[in-house]
Design an enzyme around this catalytic site. Structure first.
Site, PDB file in Angstrom:
ATOM      1  N   GLY A  44      10.734 -12.235  13.130  1.00  0.00           N
ATOM      2  CA  GLY A  44      10.961 -10.970  12.459  1.00  0.00           C
ATOM      3  C   GLY A  44       9.845  -9.954  12.614  1.00  0.00           C
ATOM      4  N   GLY A 213       0.680   8.457   4.194  1.00  0.00           N
ATOM      5  CA  GLY A 213       0.925   7.285   3.361  1.00  0.00           C
ATOM      6  C   GLY A 213      -0.333   6.461   3.212  1.00  0.00           C
ATOM      7  N   GLY A 214      -0.789   6.310   1.964  1.00  0.00           N
ATOM      8  CA  GLY A 214      -2.048   5.600   1.707  1.00  0.00           C
ATOM      9  C   GLY A 214      -1.862   4.250   1.068  1.00  0.00           C
ATOM     10  N   GLU A 236      -2.114  10.876   1.077  1.00  0.00           N
ATOM     11  CA  GLU A 236      -1.323  10.084   0.130  1.00  0.00           C
ATOM     12  C   GLU A 236      -0.844  10.993  -1.002  1.00  0.00           C
ATOM     13  OE1 GLU A 236       0.661   7.787  -2.305  1.00  0.00           O
ATOM     14  OE2 GLU A 236       0.037   7.072  -0.324  1.00  0.00           O
ATOM     15  N   GLY A 304       6.325   3.557   3.314  1.00  0.00           N
ATOM     16  CA  GLY A 304       7.079   2.455   2.731  1.00  0.00           C
ATOM     17  C   GLY A 304       8.160   1.927   3.661  1.00  0.00           C
ATOM     18  N   ARG A 305       8.889   0.936   3.164  1.00  0.00           N
ATOM     19  CA  ARG A 305       9.948   0.290   3.927  1.00  0.00           C
ATOM     20  C   ARG A 305      11.206   0.215   3.069  1.00  0.00           C
ATOM     21  NH1 ARG A 305       8.038  -2.092   8.545  1.00  0.00           N
ATOM     22  NH2 ARG A 305       9.886  -3.419   8.697  1.00  0.00           N
ATOM     23  N   HIS A 481     -24.877 -20.513  -2.715  1.00  0.00           N
ATOM     24  CA  HIS A 481     -25.817 -19.411  -2.579  1.00  0.00           C
ATOM     25  C   HIS A 481     -26.515 -19.532  -1.236  1.00  0.00           C
ATOM     26  CE1 HIS A 481     -29.032 -16.572  -3.589  1.00  0.00           C
ATOM     27  NE2 HIS A 481     -29.885 -17.467  -3.100  1.00  0.00           N
TER      28      HIS A 481
END
Length: 503
Positions: A44, A213-214, A236, A304-305, A481
């Site tokens: 996909g 688009g952010g 954005e 976006g999607r 550490h």
């Protein structure tokens, strides 16, 4: 000419992306007979156009950034001669191809039958698959009949119509994924205006990029192109980038991107765009009300999607989508729709599903185990990590501070810059650790990280949130550490009242 064939199976999975092939592999491992229908390549969007190729390119970007850091910060007099784009692309494509072959091999080894073609629901229990044969008879239409085994009745198949019947206890799994959202007037051409699906496959490296688009996708592509030397403008519409993340994550990420020379504009909107012979010209209204003109060789639309349901025949099966195009489960514990026996996974699901590949894998496991008769273990979306693989990276799990307070939780918050620990100074890239916990030494509600390698650091916090741990539970464990993860340990020590370097 049309040929017909009949197949039987316990489970029919429509879509071979992460959610689909994940469902198929787990169902087959549990002894179910599985057919997976995929019209393109298994794997996909994630494997072929998204997660894997983009992270391969971002790794190359890290190497480029490392040369600059070596020269400018560490006195290693290294220089970057050039980027061999063809060689870079060849390496990326080899990684994708090897992963693709691996998925195909896993499916074959598991006994999953992969049918190449387009599936369409023609009723609440029926599916038709149409494909075009490419072997001995190219161009010949091939109609596949897929039938689920019946447990309490003889299965019936109408060979003439090419459909199959499912017993009530067997399932169809919808996993057709998503595609990039486009905007009116910004039609992708694959060269000057591109989406996230084709941005990495556009020709060459542009000298300038305007990213619209952010969110995570837009930020990652902005970061990559900046590493490769492009002038980058990121726009954005929301009042901050990565708006679904904690506000402090947005603030630190914005600072890090601007330090790298990326022109970040949140609370801004695109007024209009003109396609030129050598790129685009856009007018942008900034949050201050100013109008800026931006010229760039390439415009990436990353707004976006949207779910892919076109041609799937949902109505014929008695299914509908919500106003955003998602297929909403009637039972989230089973991810089963209002039509018994039809389940849904991946990008077809609305929130709280996250539209992330690893969430899709979890959904596939849940559905496969449900179909096999195992008691469902619902996906805990709050414990699914969210990562942006930019430079700097972000990684979060659980609730943001704002979300926790909006839910009426009384919270205690502690934040520590990564540069407060020695390894953070070594990296010299800023960043922070932020933990949101219930007040009074209550459970940890969210962990939010910004900085180098935090995509690998989030696994610990995923377990902390998923197991409802309290700061004192974490504070008793010793962090190595010097490491970046030491900062995570320090924050939990502070919240547990045992702070060392924080008072």
């Amino acid at each position: 000419m049309t040929t017909r064939a009949t197949h039987t199976a316990d489970v029919i999975v429509i879509g071979g992306g992460t959610g689909g092939y994940g469902t198929a592999l787990r169902a087959a491992a549990l002894g179910l007979d599985v057919v997976l229908v995929e019209r393109d390549k298994v794997g996909g969007t994630c494997l072929h156009r998204g997660c894997i190729p983009s992270k391969a390119m971002l790794h190359a970007a890290e190497l480029v950034d490392g040369i600059a850091e070596a020269r400018e910060r560490w006195g290693v007099k290294a220089t970057l001669d050039s980027v061999d784009w063809a060689a870079l692309v060849a390496t990326r494509d080899d990684i994708v191809a090897r992963n693709h072959k691996g998925v195909e091999a896993h499916l074959a080894h598991a006994g999953v039958r992969v049918v190449r073609g387009t599936a369409r629901l023609t009723g609440p229990r029926t599916v038709r698959v149409e494909s075009v044969r490419t072997d001995s008879a190219p161009g010949t239409a091939d109609r596949r009949t897929l039938r689920a085994h019946a447990q309490d009745a003889r299965p019936h198949t109408d060979l003439e119509s090419g459909v199959h019947d499912f017993s009530a206890r067997r399932g169809i799994v919808l996993a057709t994924g998503s595609r990039p959202r486009t905007l009116l007037g910004l039609e992708p051409d694959g060269q000057h205006i591109v989406t996230s699906d084709d941005a990495l496959f556009a020709p060459g490296l542009p000298a300038s990029v305007l990213v619209l688009g952010g969110g995570a996708i837009g930020v990652e592509y902005a970061s990559f192109h900046r590493s490769m030397g492009a002038e980058v403008t990121l726009v954005e519409a929301a009042d901050r980038i990565v708006p679904l993340e904690d506000a402090d994550v947005s603030r630190h990420l914005t600072r890090g991107l601007r330090k790298r020379g990326i022109d970040v504009h949140a609370g801004a909107r695109l007024l209009d765009t003109e396609v030129l012979d050598n790129g685009v010209r856009a007018r942008v209204r900034t949050a201050r009300g100013e109008t800026r003109t931006v010229e760039a060789e390439r415009l990436l639309v990353a707004v976006g999607r949207v779910p892919v349901t076109e041609g799937l025949g949902l109505a014929a099966a008695g299914l509908t989508t919500d106003e955003r195009g998602f297929v909403v489960p009637a039972d989230w514990n089973r991810l089963e729709t209002a039509v018994p026996g039809i389940h849904v996974v991946g990008d077809l699901l609305p929130p709280p599903s996250l539209g992330l590949a690893h969430a899709s894998f979890a959904e596939g496991l849940l559905v496969a185990e449900t179909l096999a008769g195992l008691p469902p273990a619902p996906v805990d979306y709050a414990a699914v990590p969210r990562v942006t693989y930019s430079s700097p990276q972000t990684a979060s799990v659980g609730l943001s501070e704002t979300e926790a307070r909006a839910r009426g939780r009384e919270v205690e918050v502690d934040t520590m810059p990564l540069t407060a620990v020695a390894k953070g100074m070594v990296h010299g890239r800023g960043g922070m650790v932020k933990v949101v916990a219930e007040a009074g030494a209550g459970q940890v509600l969210g962990v939010h990280l910004v900085g180098p390698n935090v995509s690998e650091m989030i696994a610990e916090s995923q377990l902390i949130v998923g197991w409802d741990a309290e700061p004192s539970d974490v504070a008793r464990h010793v962090h190595a550490h010097p490491t970046l993860s030491e900062a995570v340990g320090e924050v939990f020590l502070t919240l547990a009242g045992r702070g060392l370097h924080q008072q």
